[in-house]
Motif scaffolding. Structure first.
Motif, PDB file in Angstrom:
ATOM      1  N   GLN A 113       0.811  -1.167   0.007  1.00  0.00           N
ATOM      2  CA  GLN A 113       0.042  -0.166  -0.026  1.00  0.00           C
ATOM      3  C   GLN A 113       1.240   1.162   0.040  1.00  0.00           C
ATOM      4  O   GLN A 113       1.816   1.318   0.842  1.00  0.00           O
ATOM      5  CB  GLN A 113      -0.912   0.152   1.412  1.00  0.00           C
ATOM      6  CG  GLN A 113      -1.820  -1.204   1.331  1.00  0.00           C
ATOM      7  CD  GLN A 113      -2.804  -0.821   0.240  1.00  0.00           C
ATOM      8  OE1 GLN A 113      -3.506   0.035   0.023  1.00  0.00           O
ATOM      9  NE2 GLN A 113      -3.489  -1.998  -0.280  1.00  0.00           N
ATOM     10  N   ALA A 122      -1.599   8.778  -3.946  1.00  0.00           N
ATOM     11  CA  ALA A 122      -2.748   8.069  -3.393  1.00  0.00           C
ATOM     12  C   ALA A 122      -3.472   8.569  -2.279  1.00  0.00           C
ATOM     13  O   ALA A 122      -4.506   8.560  -1.724  1.00  0.00           O
ATOM     14  CB  ALA A 122      -2.304   6.526  -2.893  1.00  0.00           C
ATOM     15  N   GLY A 123      -2.702   9.671  -1.322  1.00  0.00           N
ATOM     16  CA  GLY A 123      -3.196  10.314  -0.452  1.00  0.00           C
ATOM     17  C   GLY A 123      -3.623  11.745  -0.623  1.00  0.00           C
ATOM     18  O   GLY A 123      -3.972  12.500   0.169  1.00  0.00           O
ATOM     19  N   ARG A 124      -4.011  11.925  -1.934  1.00  0.00           N
ATOM     20  CA  ARG A 124      -4.741  13.214  -2.600  1.00  0.00           C
ATOM     21  C   ARG A 124      -5.724  13.656  -1.562  1.00  0.00           C
ATOM     22  O   ARG A 124      -5.917  14.819  -1.479  1.00  0.00           O
ATOM     23  CB  ARG A 124      -4.757  13.303  -3.806  1.00  0.00           C
ATOM     24  CG  ARG A 124      -5.194  14.446  -4.572  1.00  0.00           C
ATOM     25  CD  ARG A 124      -5.520  14.405  -5.801  1.00  0.00           C
ATOM     26  NE  ARG A 124      -5.781  15.517  -6.564  1.00  0.00           N
ATOM     27  CZ  ARG A 124      -5.061  16.817  -6.920  1.00  0.00           C
ATOM     28  NH1 ARG A 124      -3.934  16.559  -6.682  1.00  0.00           N
ATOM     29  NH2 ARG A 124      -5.689  17.780  -7.344  1.00  0.00           N
ATOM     30  N   GLU A 128       2.766  11.691  -2.388  1.00  0.00           N
ATOM     31  CA  GLU A 128       1.730  10.614  -2.277  1.00  0.00           C
ATOM     32  C   GLU A 128       0.599  10.673  -2.972  1.00  0.00           C
ATOM     33  O   GLU A 128      -0.473  11.415  -2.345  1.00  0.00           O
ATOM     34  CB  GLU A 128       1.634  10.583  -0.607  1.00  0.00           C
ATOM     35  CG  GLU A 128       2.548  10.431   0.333  1.00  0.00           C
ATOM     36  CD  GLU A 128       2.228  10.744   1.796  1.00  0.00           C
ATOM     37  OE1 GLU A 128       1.304  11.335   2.071  1.00  0.00           O
ATOM     38  OE2 GLU A 128       3.075  10.447   2.497  1.00  0.00           O
ATOM     39  N   PHE A 136      -6.890  13.165   1.515  1.00  0.00           N
ATOM     40  CA  PHE A 136      -6.381  13.648   2.632  1.00  0.00           C
ATOM     41  C   PHE A 136      -5.550  14.895   2.626  1.00  0.00           C
ATOM     42  O   PHE A 136      -5.707  15.875   3.603  1.00  0.00           O
ATOM     43  CB  PHE A 136      -5.594  12.575   3.349  1.00  0.00           C
ATOM     44  CG  PHE A 136      -6.329  11.260   3.679  1.00  0.00           C
ATOM     45  CD1 PHE A 136      -7.316  11.146   4.288  1.00  0.00           C
ATOM     46  CD2 PHE A 136      -5.780  10.049   2.821  1.00  0.00           C
ATOM     47  CE1 PHE A 136      -8.046   9.907   4.687  1.00  0.00           C
ATOM     48  CE2 PHE A 136      -6.290   8.773   3.110  1.00  0.00           C
ATOM     49  CZ  PHE A 136      -7.406   8.805   3.941  1.00  0.00           C
ATOM     50  N   ALA A 137      -4.790  15.104   1.602  1.00  0.00           N
ATOM     51  CA  ALA A 137      -3.885  16.159   1.538  1.00  0.00           C
ATOM     52  C   ALA A 137      -4.674  17.483   0.834  1.00  0.00           C
ATOM     53  O   ALA A 137      -4.487  18.426   1.616  1.00  0.00           O
ATOM     54  CB  ALA A 137      -2.838  16.121   0.378  1.00  0.00           C
ATOM     55  N   SER A 158      -0.072  13.071   3.982  1.00  0.00           N
ATOM     56  CA  SER A 158      -1.171  13.566   3.686  1.00  0.00           C
ATOM     57  C   SER A 158      -2.364  13.300   4.893  1.00  0.00           C
ATOM     58  O   SER A 158      -2.843  14.330   5.234  1.00  0.00           O
ATOM     59  CB  SER A 158      -1.801  12.796   2.717  1.00  0.00           C
ATOM     60  OG  SER A 158      -0.908  12.921   1.311  1.00  0.00           O
ATOM     61  N   ILE A 159      -2.178  12.435   5.722  1.00  0.00           N
ATOM     62  CA  ILE A 159      -2.949  12.267   6.833  1.00  0.00           C
ATOM     63  C   ILE A 159      -2.691  13.129   7.982  1.00  0.00           C
ATOM     64  O   ILE A 159      -3.461  13.740   8.614  1.00  0.00           O
ATOM     65  CB  ILE A 159      -2.758  10.525   7.513  1.00  0.00           C
ATOM     66  CG1 ILE A 159      -3.758   9.798   6.361  1.00  0.00           C
ATOM     67  CG2 ILE A 159      -3.619  10.438   8.791  1.00  0.00           C
ATOM     68  CD1 ILE A 159      -3.605   8.324   6.653  1.00  0.00           C
ATOM     69  N   GLY A 203       2.825  16.234   0.648  1.00  0.00           N
ATOM     70  CA  GLY A 203       1.855  15.238   0.413  1.00  0.00           C
ATOM     71  C   GLY A 203       1.156  14.940  -1.035  1.00  0.00           C
ATOM     72  O   GLY A 203       1.276  13.868  -1.640  1.00  0.00           O
ATOM     73  N   ARG A 260       0.879   7.100   2.943  1.00  0.00           N
ATOM     74  CA  ARG A 260       0.091   8.345   3.154  1.00  0.00           C
ATOM     75  C   ARG A 260       0.183   9.112   4.435  1.00  0.00           C
ATOM     76  O   ARG A 260      -0.871   9.704   4.760  1.00  0.00           O
ATOM     77  CB  ARG A 260      -1.648   7.945   2.936  1.00  0.00           C
ATOM     78  CG  ARG A 260      -1.716   7.307   1.730  1.00  0.00           C
ATOM     79  CD  ARG A 260      -3.295   6.733   1.665  1.00  0.00           C
ATOM     80  NE  ARG A 260      -3.511   5.693   0.927  1.00  0.00           N
ATOM     81  CZ  ARG A 260      -4.378   4.717   1.117  1.00  0.00           C
ATOM     82  NH1 ARG A 260      -5.210   5.115   1.852  1.00  0.00           N
ATOM     83  NH2 ARG A 260      -4.306   3.682   0.379  1.00  0.00           N
TER      84      ARG A 260
END
Length: 146
Positions: free
Chosen positions: A55, A99-101, A97, A103-104, A61-62, A93, A58
């Protein structure tokens, strides 16, 4: 017909020289109900050795989202410091990252709003100290001239 049993159902074998008919095969009638299908939920993908797939991280971003929310809630009190850190982490982020868009972006939006609350809080804090001294200083200066 009396006393005869059809072949394949307990009858004696056919005498030599005669062809023996195969036993009757029965097929099940098609079911009126549809066949059971697997659940539509996606199953976790496993690699060749039975371990879950990698995975993407993230963390930035978190952290951006958490600090943005903290800054939004307490931005006026903490003078926007968590929001500033949240905005910095949110921009990092977005670049590192993908995949963490979500959250960012949440961290960026709440961070910028928290910065605005922090600026307003700083203005109120400075004004609450400066205005009384200006008023008292003006009163004191005016009474000293009489």
């Amino acid at each position: 017909m009396s006393g005869t049993v059809p072949e394949g159902h307990g009858a004696q074998p056919a005498p030599a020289g005669q062809a023996q008919t195969p036993p009757l095969q029965y097929q099940a009638a098609p079911s009126p109900q549809p066949q059971y299908q697997a659940a539509p939920y996606p199953q976790p993908q496993y690699s060749q050795y039975g371990q879950p797939q990698y995975q993407p991280p993230r963390g930035l971003s978190i952290a951006s989202m958490v600090l943005g929310i903290v800054g939004l809630v307490a931005g006026w009190f903490l003078l926007g410091v968590p929001s500033i850190v949240g905005v910095i982490l949110g921009h990092m982020g977005l670049r590192r990252e993908p995949a963490g868009r979500p959250f960012a972006v949440t961290g960026l939006v709440t961070g910028y709003i928290g910065i605005a609350f922090g600026v307003i809080g700083a203005i109120v804090l400075v004004a609450s100290f400066v205005i009384p001294f200006l008023i008292l200083g003006g009163v004191a200066a005016g009474s000293a001239t009489y």
